[in-house]
Motif scaffolding. Structure first.
Motif, PDB file in Angstrom:
ATOM      1  N   GLY A 167       0.790  -1.228   0.000  1.00  0.00           N
ATOM      2  CA  GLY A 167       0.000   0.000   0.000  1.00  0.00           C
ATOM      3  C   GLY A 167       0.818   1.271   0.000  1.00  0.00           C
ATOM      4  O   GLY A 167       0.256   2.366  -0.075  1.00  0.00           O
ATOM      5  N   LEU A 168       2.141   1.160   0.066  1.00  0.00           N
ATOM      6  CA  LEU A 168       2.975   2.359   0.050  1.00  0.00           C
ATOM      7  C   LEU A 168       2.961   2.995  -1.342  1.00  0.00           C
ATOM      8  O   LEU A 168       2.949   2.284  -2.352  1.00  0.00           O
ATOM      9  CB  LEU A 168       4.406   2.014   0.448  1.00  0.00           C
ATOM     10  CG  LEU A 168       4.619   1.594   1.906  1.00  0.00           C
ATOM     11  CD1 LEU A 168       6.056   1.161   2.128  1.00  0.00           C
ATOM     12  CD2 LEU A 168       4.252   2.721   2.854  1.00  0.00           C
ATOM     13  N   PRO A 169       2.959   4.312  -1.423  1.00  0.00           N
ATOM     14  CA  PRO A 169       2.937   4.965  -2.736  1.00  0.00           C
ATOM     15  C   PRO A 169       4.301   4.921  -3.423  1.00  0.00           C
ATOM     16  O   PRO A 169       5.344   4.943  -2.772  1.00  0.00           O
ATOM     17  CB  PRO A 169       2.542   6.406  -2.388  1.00  0.00           C
ATOM     18  CG  PRO A 169       3.052   6.613  -0.996  1.00  0.00           C
ATOM     19  CD  PRO A 169       2.909   5.276  -0.312  1.00  0.00           C
ATOM     20  N   PHE A 170       4.256   4.790  -4.727  1.00  0.00           N
ATOM     21  CA  PHE A 170       5.417   4.966  -5.610  1.00  0.00           C
ATOM     22  C   PHE A 170       6.420   3.804  -5.578  1.00  0.00           C
ATOM     23  O   PHE A 170       6.886   3.359  -6.619  1.00  0.00           O
ATOM     24  CB  PHE A 170       6.149   6.279  -5.324  1.00  0.00           C
ATOM     25  CG  PHE A 170       5.243   7.465  -5.275  1.00  0.00           C
ATOM     26  CD1 PHE A 170       4.415   7.779  -6.348  1.00  0.00           C
ATOM     27  CD2 PHE A 170       5.185   8.258  -4.138  1.00  0.00           C
ATOM     28  CE1 PHE A 170       3.562   8.873  -6.294  1.00  0.00           C
ATOM     29  CE2 PHE A 170       4.346   9.351  -4.083  1.00  0.00           C
ATOM     30  CZ  PHE A 170       3.528   9.652  -5.162  1.00  0.00           C
ATOM     31  N   VAL A 171       6.805   3.326  -4.379  1.00  0.00           N
ATOM     32  CA  VAL A 171       7.808   2.265  -4.298  1.00  0.00           C
ATOM     33  C   VAL A 171       7.363   1.209  -3.290  1.00  0.00           C
ATOM     34  O   VAL A 171       6.566   1.486  -2.391  1.00  0.00           O
ATOM     35  CB  VAL A 171       9.197   2.808  -3.878  1.00  0.00           C
ATOM     36  CG1 VAL A 171       9.744   3.775  -4.910  1.00  0.00           C
ATOM     37  CG2 VAL A 171       9.137   3.453  -2.498  1.00  0.00           C
ATOM     38  N   THR A 172       7.896   0.000  -3.465  1.00  0.00           N
ATOM     39  CA  THR A 172       7.673  -1.081  -2.508  1.00  0.00           C
ATOM     40  C   THR A 172       9.030  -1.505  -1.958  1.00  0.00           C
ATOM     41  O   THR A 172       9.803  -2.187  -2.638  1.00  0.00           O
ATOM     42  CB  THR A 172       6.986  -2.284  -3.177  1.00  0.00           C
ATOM     43  OG1 THR A 172       5.765  -1.875  -3.774  1.00  0.00           O
ATOM     44  CG2 THR A 172       6.699  -3.370  -2.152  1.00  0.00           C
ATOM     45  N   PRO A 173       9.370  -1.101  -0.743  1.00  0.00           N
ATOM     46  CA  PRO A 173      10.678  -1.471  -0.180  1.00  0.00           C
ATOM     47  C   PRO A 173      10.687  -2.927   0.263  1.00  0.00           C
ATOM     48  O   PRO A 173       9.841  -3.359   1.047  1.00  0.00           O
ATOM     49  CB  PRO A 173      10.818  -0.522   1.018  1.00  0.00           C
ATOM     50  CG  PRO A 173       9.418  -0.179   1.405  1.00  0.00           C
ATOM     51  CD  PRO A 173       8.596  -0.226   0.158  1.00  0.00           C
ATOM     52  N   LEU A 174      11.639  -3.693  -0.258  1.00  0.00           N
ATOM     53  CA  LEU A 174      11.729  -5.114   0.061  1.00  0.00           C
ATOM     54  C   LEU A 174      13.184  -5.516   0.221  1.00  0.00           C
ATOM     55  O   LEU A 174      14.060  -4.970  -0.452  1.00  0.00           O
ATOM     56  CB  LEU A 174      11.106  -5.966  -1.055  1.00  0.00           C
ATOM     57  CG  LEU A 174       9.604  -5.826  -1.311  1.00  0.00           C
ATOM     58  CD1 LEU A 174       9.221  -6.591  -2.566  1.00  0.00           C
ATOM     59  CD2 LEU A 174       8.807  -6.342  -0.120  1.00  0.00           C
ATOM     60  N   PRO A 175      13.455  -6.495   1.089  1.00  0.00           N
ATOM     61  CA  PRO A 175      14.813  -7.041   1.150  1.00  0.00           C
ATOM     62  C   PRO A 175      15.012  -8.057   0.032  1.00  0.00           C
ATOM     63  O   PRO A 175      14.047  -8.617  -0.503  1.00  0.00           O
ATOM     64  CB  PRO A 175      14.849  -7.718   2.522  1.00  0.00           C
ATOM     65  CG  PRO A 175      13.425  -8.144   2.750  1.00  0.00           C
ATOM     66  CD  PRO A 175      12.568  -7.092   2.098  1.00  0.00           C
ATOM     67  N   SER A 176      16.235  -8.301  -0.319  1.00  0.00           N
ATOM     68  CA  SER A 176      16.530  -9.374  -1.265  1.00  0.00           C
ATOM     69  C   SER A 176      16.374 -10.696  -0.530  1.00  0.00           C
ATOM     70  O   SER A 176      17.020 -10.929   0.502  1.00  0.00           O
ATOM     71  CB  SER A 176      17.954  -9.230  -1.802  1.00  0.00           C
ATOM     72  OG  SER A 176      18.093  -8.016  -2.526  1.00  0.00           O
ATOM     73  N   ALA A 177      15.494 -11.568  -1.051  1.00  0.00           N
ATOM     74  CA  ALA A 177      15.168 -12.797  -0.335  1.00  0.00           C
ATOM     75  C   ALA A 177      14.949 -13.935  -1.320  1.00  0.00           C
ATOM     76  O   ALA A 177      14.608 -13.709  -2.482  1.00  0.00           O
ATOM     77  CB  ALA A 177      13.905 -12.587   0.508  1.00  0.00           C
ATOM     78  N   PRO A 178      15.132 -15.174  -0.862  1.00  0.00           N
ATOM     79  CA  PRO A 178      14.863 -16.335  -1.721  1.00  0.00           C
ATOM     80  C   PRO A 178      13.371 -16.431  -2.042  1.00  0.00           C
ATOM     81  O   PRO A 178      12.539 -15.786  -1.392  1.00  0.00           O
ATOM     82  CB  PRO A 178      15.320 -17.524  -0.874  1.00  0.00           C
ATOM     83  CG  PRO A 178      16.159 -16.949   0.208  1.00  0.00           C
ATOM     84  CD  PRO A 178      15.651 -15.562   0.447  1.00  0.00           C
ATOM     85  N   PRO A 179      13.013 -17.242  -3.038  1.00  0.00           N
ATOM     86  CA  PRO A 179      11.591 -17.431  -3.369  1.00  0.00           C
ATOM     87  C   PRO A 179      10.791 -17.987  -2.193  1.00  0.00           C
ATOM     88  O   PRO A 179      11.346 -18.626  -1.288  1.00  0.00           O
ATOM     89  CB  PRO A 179      11.625 -18.418  -4.541  1.00  0.00           C
ATOM     90  CG  PRO A 179      12.978 -18.234  -5.140  1.00  0.00           C
ATOM     91  CD  PRO A 179      13.896 -17.938  -3.984  1.00  0.00           C
ATOM     92  N   ILE A 180       9.500 -17.753  -2.239  1.00  0.00           N
ATOM     93  CA  ILE A 180       8.597 -18.109  -1.143  1.00  0.00           C
ATOM     94  C   ILE A 180       7.437 -18.932  -1.703  1.00  0.00           C
ATOM     95  O   ILE A 180       6.905 -18.637  -2.773  1.00  0.00           O
ATOM     96  CB  ILE A 180       8.057 -16.830  -0.457  1.00  0.00           C
ATOM     97  CG1 ILE A 180       9.179 -16.138   0.321  1.00  0.00           C
ATOM     98  CG2 ILE A 180       6.887 -17.146   0.466  1.00  0.00           C
ATOM     99  CD1 ILE A 180       8.783 -14.785   0.862  1.00  0.00           C
TER     100      ILE A 180
END
Length: 430
Positions: A167-180
């Motif tokens: 729901g954050l505007p403009f960007v989605t901050p995520l860590p680099s992570a293995p597939p889920i």
């Protein structure tokens, strides 16, 4: 069947309870605080017990009278005030297994987690692994279910955090992570029901995961689309940023809050959430719902978008209110002479003026501190609204000209009262 469900009002537990009721079973739920659960599910017989008081078979036995089967959905993510991971997920469970054998309970279904292991890196996974190992050695007709990332119409824990990030505007901050690998909440409840009814071969461990793993970016992108948000660029922040944020979540946990941003969650994300769907598919003849179907049940209406926007604003609102009132009280104490001069010039005696200034400042400090603790937050919010109303009423009676003061000492209190009202409205965690 008469089925006991410890943790019956949690994310997974509540879905299991609803599925069992729909199938005509008699359900007994057990948890530490069941007042809201009684209102939501009045057909359930609710027992209020803390698992830390149920660490012997003798403590469990009275609760197992007339119980045919147990589905354990109880769990906590990390230690905190009132939360002990090892007690909740290991010691209490080992005692429950022993009690179930003595009470001749027909079936036991354990909701574990993919990655549960005696040598796991987190206490959460080790405690799950210890319970699973104890159940393997019991004489019960057991089934262990290990869900992946659970997604459904309800959002709590990790799924709620994903909603917030989406729901954050403009960007989605995520860590680099293995597939889920994910699993639908409804599928977890349906498989738990099948297991307790004997429709699955017992004394087996089943991973509850979809056939295909997805990247965290794919999951966030699908979720944004389902919620009706425009596409956003993924922002891979340095890992230390996430470690800092999640450690702040740990600190909030010691104030009684249960945020999903805690180091156990981050470790699990970085380690990957995987599993083997083939053993379950071999006995059911079908795969579990894939990610696109899972997202079909997620609320994409305005209510879902409100939740996504408000989830991360909730801690911001609570911290802002707490610090605002703490600062207000401390500034009042440090500038007490100026405040006393204002009141005495308006006809207040020294005693009454001192009581108003020092008493008011101490009340502000107390309300600000209480706002930061989960248990006292609702009372603090109500107190903030009441104190603001009393302050404005007294000010209007004795110093009405301050309404027109260019610094706005009266006008500026109104947004804080409204924000306290918002905090009350979104205080529930699930």
């Amino acid at each position: 069947m008469r089925i006991l469900v410890p943790g019956g009002y949690g994310l997974i537990g509540s879905a299991i309870v609803s599925t069992l009721l729909a199938a005509g079973h008699e359900v007994t739920g057990l948890g530490r605080s069941v007042a809201q659960a009684r209102l939501r599910q009045p057909r359930v017989r609710w027992l209020q017990h803390d698992l830390k008081d149920l660490v012997t078979a003798q403590a469990w036995l009275p609760l197992l009278q007339d119980i045919d089967a147990v589905i354990n959905a109880a769990g906590v993510l990390q230690d905190g005030p009132g939360d002990d991971v090892m007690v909740t997920q290991s010691l209490a469970m080992v005692a429950l297994f022993e009690a179930c054998e003595q009470a001749e309970v027909e079936r036991f279904v354990q909701i574990s987690a993919v990655g549960a292991d005696l040598d796991a890196a987190t206490v959460f996974m080790r405690s799950k692994g210890m319970a699973d190992e104890a159940l393997l050695g019991s004489g019960l007709a057991w089934t262990i279910l290990r869900p992946g990332l659970v997604l459904g119409a309800q959002a709590y824990g990790g799924s709620a955090l994903l909603h917030a990030l989406a729901g954050l505007p403009f960007v989605t901050p995520l860590p680099s992570a293995p597939p889920i690998r994910s699993v639908a909440l409804d599928d977890v409840a349906a498989i738990a029901r099948a297991a307790v009814e004997g429709d699955l071969p017992d004394r087996r461990i089943y991973d509850l995961v979809e056939d295909r793993a997805h990247s965290l970016e794919d999951i966030a992108r699908h979720l944004r689309s389902r919620l009706g948000f425009p596409p956003a660029r993924t922002l891979h922040l340095p890992l230390w940023v996430f470690r800092l944020i999640f450690r702040l979540g740990d600190a909030a946990g010691w104030l009684g809050w249960r945020p999903p941003m805690r180091t156990t969650s981050l470790h699990q994300i970085l380690a990957g959430i995987d599993g083997d769907p083939r053993p379950l598919a071999a006995v059911t003849g079908r795969s579990l719902s894939p990610l696109p179907e899972i997202f079909n049940v997620i609320d994409g209406s305005a209510r879902g978008r409100w939740f996504a926007h408000l989830f991360l604003l909730k801690p911001v609102i609570i911290v802002t209110l707490g610090l605002f009132w703490l600062a207000s009280g401390l500034i009042g104490l440090s500038e007490a002479d100026s405040a006393l001069a204002v009141l005495t010039s308006r006809g207040f005696g020294p005693g009454a003026a001192g009581l108003a200034v020092y008493g008011g400042a101490l009340v502000d400090v107390a309300l600000g501190a209480a706002m930061l603790f989960r248990r006292t937050m609702p009372a603090a919010a109500i107190g903030m609204i009441g104190v603001t109303a009393a302050y404005l009423l007294a000010g209007t009676l004795f110093t009405p000209d301050l309404w027109l003061d260019p610094l706005g000492p009266f006008v500026k209190t109104l947004p804080a009262a409204v924000l306290a009202l918002v905090a009350l409205a979104i205080r529930d965690a699930r």
